[in-house]
Write an enzyme that holds these catalytic residues in place. Structure first.
Site, PDB file in Angstrom:
ATOM      1  N   HIS A 176       0.822  -1.219   0.000  1.00  0.00           N
ATOM      2  CA  HIS A 176       0.000   0.000   0.000  1.00  0.00           C
ATOM      3  C   HIS A 176       0.852   1.264   0.000  1.00  0.00           C
ATOM      4  O   HIS A 176       0.364   2.360  -0.303  1.00  0.00           O
ATOM      5  CB  HIS A 176      -0.908  -0.017   1.231  1.00  0.00           C
ATOM      6  CG  HIS A 176      -2.193   0.721   1.056  1.00  0.00           C
ATOM      7  ND1 HIS A 176      -2.272   1.966   0.467  1.00  0.00           N
ATOM      8  CD2 HIS A 176      -3.463   0.397   1.401  1.00  0.00           C
ATOM      9  CE1 HIS A 176      -3.533   2.371   0.467  1.00  0.00           C
ATOM     10  NE2 HIS A 176      -4.278   1.437   1.024  1.00  0.00           N
ATOM     11  N   ASP A 227     -14.366  -3.945 -16.972  1.00  0.00           N
ATOM     12  CA  ASP A 227     -14.746  -4.839 -18.067  1.00  0.00           C
ATOM     13  C   ASP A 227     -13.543  -5.078 -18.973  1.00  0.00           C
ATOM     14  O   ASP A 227     -13.137  -4.207 -19.735  1.00  0.00           O
ATOM     15  CB  ASP A 227     -15.907  -4.225 -18.852  1.00  0.00           C
ATOM     16  CG  ASP A 227     -16.415  -5.134 -19.956  1.00  0.00           C
ATOM     17  OD1 ASP A 227     -15.812  -6.211 -20.176  1.00  0.00           O
ATOM     18  OD2 ASP A 227     -17.411  -4.774 -20.601  1.00  0.00           O
TER      19      ASP A 227
END
EC number: 2.3.1.-
Length: 465
Positions: free
Chosen positions: A173, A406
């Site tokens: 992170h 997508d």
């Protein structure tokens, strides 16, 4: 006796880097927004997609395009292919991409026995079942001079023949926050989906900006304090997947109608009658349900005990520098805020209203204040949060649009933020059905998960119907 069949078969492990000659060797300093993440676990996420084709089709048609588009994406998001460099004390850590040398580990795997539908289901499941589709971040390399070089990201794509695909990610992170990660994934997704199209007709997300780090000035030795804690906690310790025992994870969804009903109830009960946001009321409701679950076995009876929730505010375009930090800035740029509510309020008759009012007040206070002036005090609040009973935090956010990924297969049929299992985190995303609901991920012991589910359903019946 025959050897036990492993649930996954590793087909390929390779290294993906930006196209040759597109990125020069680059060093980036850590900012005071990055430093707090040095000692924390990896950020892990999984995206599940329906895919009815065979493994052969997957390897011939899908994987090459996925790898090629990832390489081009890394040209712009190159720190993900680089290393976190940790020199011996007192020199500070930094990010470095070594052109022609650094790369991201990319694994291709096939499921041999795991049930795809069960893996992506919302129902409680042992947290360890998801680890097989998470990539393994390579261990750090330590030079003779004692300089530690940690890989930053790894990716894995796993096929479940005739059923689906899972794209998994593990990253430290310290390199960037969820806003940057979402930007990276959407850029990669856009390139993959547009394969074979005329580049002039493809609309890609804006490019990330790396040059702002030199204007992010530490307002008061904030990073130094985090570095001291990092060094004292053994900086040589490498973050890895540690699986807590007896833990399960489950996903819950609040519909648009339920959220609107919650909003109406809170507004009616509140003294100022001000409307509340979807994020605030959903978070308040889930936090109350979680704390009620956890305190059932608590030994403390103190009514004045205070529970703390950590929220994060995106500081992009909100800092009073001479040049604003743009929304496409690559890195961490989140300010922590601690919401505090007394036990008798959080467990009382108007618990959701109390939590909602406290969260709203904290957000308003942060947005109206000079965040740079308050930054030196952030650490005090976080330490108070860490030392409290049942500290709770948030991973993800509905506004990140994590279900908009997508890759040419349609939108994900499920998304998981895996690292909530390290304790005390609630995962948030938009609902996958596009109905403007909110999806919540929780990790608890199995017995406590049953209690949480029961309390959640009772709460929905009381407040949201």
């Amino acid at each position: 006796m025959a050897a036990q069949l492993q649930p996954y078969n590793i087909i390929e492990t390779c290294h993906i880097s930006p196209p040759k000659g597109t990125v020069a060797s680059t060093t980036l300093p850590l900012t005071f927004f990055d430093a707090p993440w040095l000692s924390l676990p990896l950020a892990d996420s999984l995206f599940f997609f329906s895919y009815q084709n065979s493994t052969e089709s997957f390897l011939q048609d899908f994987v090459p395009n996925l790898k090629h588009s990832l390489s081009i994406t890394l040209q712009h998001f190159f720190p993900y292919a680089g290393k976190l460099i940790i020199p011996p004390r007192p020199d500070p850590p930094y990010l470095h991409y070594n052109a022609g040398e650094d790369s991201l580990v990319f694994t291709v795997a096939e499921s041999t026995e795991t049930d795809f539908d069960q893996l992506k289901s919302d129902s409680p499941k042992d947290i360890s079942v998801l680890h097989g589709v998470l990539p393994k971040l390579p261990p750090p390399h330590v030079s003779p001079e004692g300089i530690q070089m940690r890989p930053i990201m790894a990716m894995q794509v796993t096929i479940f023949p005739g059923a689906g695909i899972c794209i998994g990610n593990s990253a430290t992170h310290v390199v960037a926050d969820g806003v940057t990660f979402s930007h990276f994934m959407k850029y990669w997704m856009s390139l993959t989906k547009s394969s074979g199209k005329d580049p002039a007709t493809v609309l890609l997300p804006s490019l990330p900006i790396h040059s702002c780090r030199n204007i992010i000035k530490d307002p008061g030795e904030v990073a130094a304090g985090h570095l001291e804690r990092f060094w004292s906690q053994n900086s040589a310790k490498h973050s890895s997947h540690v699986t807590p025992e007896n833990m399960v994870r489950a996903t819950f969804t609040l519909s648009r109608k339920q959220i609107d009903n919650l909003k109406s109830w809170v507004t009616e009960q509140s003294e100022n009658q001000s409307p509340v946001s979807t994020f605030v009321v959903t978070l308040a409701f889930i936090w109350v349900s979680l704390i009620k679950t956890l305190v059932q076995d608590s030994e403390t009876e103190a009514k004045d005990e205070v529970f703390h929730l950590m929220i994060n505010v995106d500081c992009r375009n909100r800092l009073k520098y001479t040049q604003p930090i743009p929304q496409t800035y690559f890195g961490n740029c989140m300010a922590p805020g601690i919401v505090s509510v007394k036990k008798h309020d959080l467990l009382g008759e108007k618990c959701v209203m109390a939590a909602s009012d406290a969260i709203t007040a904290r957000i308003k206070d942060m947005l109206s204040s000079d965040l740079l002036k308050t930054a030196p005090r952030w650490g005090q609040g976080v330490r108070k949060w860490v030392m409290s009973h049942y500290p709770t935090s948030i991973a993800g956010a509905p506004k990140l649009g994590l279900y908009d990924m997508d890759f040419g297969l349609g939108k994900p049929c499920k998304m998981e933020i895996v690292h909530i299992e390290t304790g005390g985190s609630i995962a948030f995303s938009e609902s996958r059905d596009g109905s403007n609901g909110v999806e919540i991920g929780i990790a608890l012991e199995k017995k406590k998960m049953d209690v949480f589910d029961s309390l959640l359903q009772k709460g929905i019946k009381k407040f949201a119907t």
